[in-house]
Design a protein around this motif. Sequence first.
Motif, PDB file in Angstrom:
ATOM      1  N   PHE A 161       9.168 -27.693 -18.341  1.00  0.00           N
ATOM      2  CA  PHE A 161      10.059 -27.940 -19.381  1.00  0.00           C
ATOM      3  C   PHE A 161       9.547 -28.536 -20.598  1.00  0.00           C
ATOM      4  O   PHE A 161      10.088 -27.903 -21.711  1.00  0.00           O
ATOM      5  N   THR A 162       8.927 -29.466 -20.552  1.00  0.00           N
ATOM      6  CA  THR A 162       8.572 -30.072 -21.697  1.00  0.00           C
ATOM      7  C   THR A 162       7.224 -29.026 -22.583  1.00  0.00           C
ATOM      8  O   THR A 162       6.987 -29.725 -23.767  1.00  0.00           O
ATOM      9  N   TYR A 190       8.770 -29.191 -12.640  1.00  0.00           N
ATOM     10  CA  TYR A 190       9.699 -28.749 -13.452  1.00  0.00           C
ATOM     11  C   TYR A 190       9.685 -29.568 -14.831  1.00  0.00           C
ATOM     12  O   TYR A 190       9.998 -28.864 -15.863  1.00  0.00           O
TER      13      TYR A 190
END
Length: 61
Positions: A18-19, A14
């Motif tokens: 996300f990054t 995750y």
Amino acid sequence: MNGITRIARTLHWYVRQFTGEAKWDEYVAECAAFGERPMTRREFEHRRDHQREHSPGARCC
């Protein structure tokens, strides 16, 4: 695989999504599949930033 390891791997996945770290890996893999030389990480991030700024998509402002 125990529960803690599974949670750590899921969290790691995750965070990478996300990054945007996963996008870099996908790009490098795609270049390798086509036998192309990938741009540098800096160039890649610069282009991603430019696209986000100039193609707002679903943003309201």
